[in-house]
Design an enzyme around this catalytic site. Structure first.
Site, PDB file in Angstrom:
ATOM      1  CG  HIS A 126      -1.986  -1.061   1.179  1.00  0.00           C
ATOM      2  ND1 HIS A 126      -3.181  -0.926   0.508  1.00  0.00           N
ATOM      3  CD2 HIS A 126      -2.007  -2.308   1.709  1.00  0.00           C
ATOM      4  CE1 HIS A 126      -3.897  -2.038   0.632  1.00  0.00           C
ATOM      5  NE2 HIS A 126      -3.199  -2.901   1.357  1.00  0.00           N
ATOM      6  CG  ASP A 179      -2.795  -4.028   5.140  1.00  0.00           C
ATOM      7  OD1 ASP A 179      -1.877  -3.182   5.206  1.00  0.00           O
ATOM      8  OD2 ASP A 179      -3.872  -3.818   4.564  1.00  0.00           O
ATOM      9  CD  GLU A 180      -5.255  -6.162   1.630  1.00  0.00           C
ATOM     10  OE1 GLU A 180      -6.340  -6.750   1.482  1.00  0.00           O
ATOM     11  OE2 GLU A 180      -5.081  -4.970   1.306  1.00  0.00           O
ATOM     12  CB  VAL A 181       3.153  -8.395   1.672  1.00  0.00           C
ATOM     13  CG1 VAL A 181       4.329  -8.682   0.732  1.00  0.00           C
ATOM     14  CG2 VAL A 181       3.502  -7.238   2.605  1.00  0.00           C
TER      15      VAL A 181
END
Length: 561
Positions: free
Chosen positions: A257, A320-322
């Site tokens: 992100h 988060d969300e790699v």
């Protein structure tokens, strides 16, 4: 005979039918005397020596006289008229044990409020100045207008929060929010006794944050020069929050992100401008390069500058969300992983450990999203608090981490609004498709990954303690947060997205999912108070959405199943 929901609701309401006011969040203990006292024409508040309590006392005095609250929710059951006393209520005396306590995690917010049926002086005793603010809010809800006269409902209240962390997370990267809209949100939070503003300031879509050490981040990464939070803006928000007893926790999401950082530091961000369906969770993929020393130097500068602006002991470092392809396919990171025999998850875990050390060096406690623990299996310091959004919370607690509840099944306020990715063929109606099958429009999610829309009833039904055993040390439930991700929100809809749904969360965060006797809090007890509270928020300038037709407010129990 087993009572029906309707009969149970009427029976429960009848136990407090002598009270004509609705309190939210419900205090831990309320004793009604059955009397009401006229507010003296010269009524005033005394003893507010702390600056913030003094300001709040003035604010609430004006609010009470301006609001002149007349309850909207009526005719639920026959109400026993309150007895009137000849003596008026002349003063509210505030006594604070610690007027200089630092606003931070775990500050004592307990208070005792007594409005005697004999009139004269009401008392508000609080352990700290923050507790006094909470008591003033409750006091304001006990004053209503009765036949043209302001009256106080005589009662004795003992109250304290069940959880020390009670928050709202607001994403200001995907769409920008003005400082004024954030200040209004802080005011609404104080009415609901919420005490943490989790500010998700940056993300892949934009970097609206001005930093003195790195002005290029906002100059290149913000949507426009007018959509940037200056140092003065940040300090103004922190100060306003402080005056309401609200902590501000900044979040810089990383390593993923972070595409907005590539606008000024392209050599530090991988997979920018690549196919988001392969390399990211949504359009604008990008993840910091964890192999470069310059990446950590930039993070050190960001954290150190924000640590000075935001006094809270917590710092949210995202996590988060790699996406595994983002790093593995990068021309620099991929070979590095092979050379060192690392998987994406192992590299991710190393990154989180280094960032955690940077946060600690700046005398902050790190908070992250669950992903690094659940997906990357990172073995981080047990001092790291974990925000849970998809996993079973007891799994994190068993590892020894404190948690904050933010279940996307209950607390994500953006859910159910449909999709926002454009030109998506799945929205085509079945009769227009070349091949048969479900579409988002028919029998689907409407394009929202976390559908359905989270109603206030769904939020209120969340059990804060389900499956979690009490234990000493780390591994505690610190509290909860509702989260408003802003792909389809900005300040024009902010109030409607937050309120009164966040009020339902506020009650289970403050009052707990169970009362002191161990009885589960249920919808049949809260709905009259929620109906009334929505209108009180409107009266206070908060654009809360309607939750029933107005007819239901005077139709007794006719709107119940």
């Amino acid at each position: 005979m087993k009572p029906t929901p309707l009969l149970a609701a009427i029976a429960l309401l009848s136990t407090t039918s002598h009270a004509k006011t609705w309190l939210l969040p419900i205090p831990q203990s309320v004793e009604w005397t059955g009397y009401q006292l006229q507010l003296d024409p010269d009524f005033h508040i005394e003893g507010a020596s702390n600056l913030y309590v003094h300001e709040a006392a003035q604010r609430y005095h004006k609010l009470i006289t301006k609001e002149r609250w007349i309850p909207y929710q009526k005719n639920i059951t026959e109400i026993t008229p309150l007895k009137n006393r000849q003596d008026t209520l002349k003063t509210l005396q505030i006594s604070v044990e610690d007027a200089h306590a630092k606003l931070d995690f775990g500050i004592n917010e307990a208070y005792n409020l007594t409005i005697p049926d004999s009139g004269g002086k009401a008392t508000l005793d609080a352990a700290t100045w923050v507790g006094a603010l909470r008591g003033l809010e409750t006091f304001s809800q006990l004053i209503i207008e009765d036949e043209g006269t302001l009256v106080a409902h005589s009662s004795k209240i003992q109250d304290e929060p069940t959880y020390p962390h009670r928050g709202i997370m607001l994403d200001t990267s995907r769409n920008f929010y003005s400082v004024e809209s954030i200040l209004r949100t802080l005011d609404a939070m104080s009415y609901n006794k919420l005490n943490v503003f989790h500010w998700h300031i940056t993300d892949s879509q934009s970097w609206p944050l001005h930093l003195e050490m790195h002005p290029e981040l906002a100059q290149k990464g913000a949507y426009s020069p007018s959509q940037i939070y200056t140092t003065a803006d940040m300090r103004r928000i922190v100060q306003h929050a402080q005056s309401r007893g609200i902590r501000v926790i900044p979040e810089i999401d990383m390593p993923s992100h972070t595409a907005s950082i590539a606008e000024s530091h392209p050599h530090l961000v991988a997979c920018v401008n690549k196919d988001w369906e392969v390399y990211g969770a949504e359009p604008a993929p990008g993840a910091l390069d964890p192999t470069k020393n310059e990446t950590y130097a930039l993070i050190e500068d960001i954290v150190s500058e924000l640590a000075d602006i935001f006094p809270d002991s917590f710092f949210h470092a995202g996590g988060d969300e790699v996406n595994s392809h983002c790093w593995a396919d990068d021309e620099t990171i991929g070979p590095y992983m092979k050379e060192h025999g690392l998987t994406t998850d192992q590299l991710w875990a190393q990154f989180e450990d280094k960032v955690g050390s940077i946060v600690e060096q700046n005398h902050k406690r790190a908070m992250i999203w669950e992903d690094a623990i659940v997906v990357a299996k990172a073995d981080l310091s047990k001092n790291v608090a974990v925000q849970v959004w998809t996993t079973t919370p007891e799994n994190i607690i068993k590892l020894g981490h404190d948690i904050i509840h933010s279940s996307s099944d209950y607390f994500y306020l953006d859910c159910g609004g449909g999709g926002w990715v454009q030109n998506d063929q799945r929205y085509i109606s079945p009769d227009q498709k070349a091949t048969p099958g479900d579409t988002f429009n028919y029998g689907g999610t409407g394009g929202s990954w976390c559908a359905p829309y989270k109603t206030w009833q769904r939020i209120y039904s969340f059990d804060m303690t389900k499956g979690i055993k009490k234990q000493s040390g780390h591994g505690q439930v610190l509290g909860g947060e509702v989260a408003l991700w802003s792909e389809q929100s900005d300040e024009t809809v902010l109030d409607a997205k937050l309120w009164p749904r966040s009020s339902a969360a506020a009650e289970i965060f403050w009052s707990g999912s169970y009362d002191k006797s161990g009885k589960r809090r249920v919808l049949s007890e809260v709905w009259p108070r929620m109906n009334d509270w929505r209108f009180r928020l409107l009266k206070r300038g908060i654009g809360a959405i309607p939750i029933v037709p107005q007819w239901c407010l005077s139709a007794g129990t006719s709107c119940l199943i």
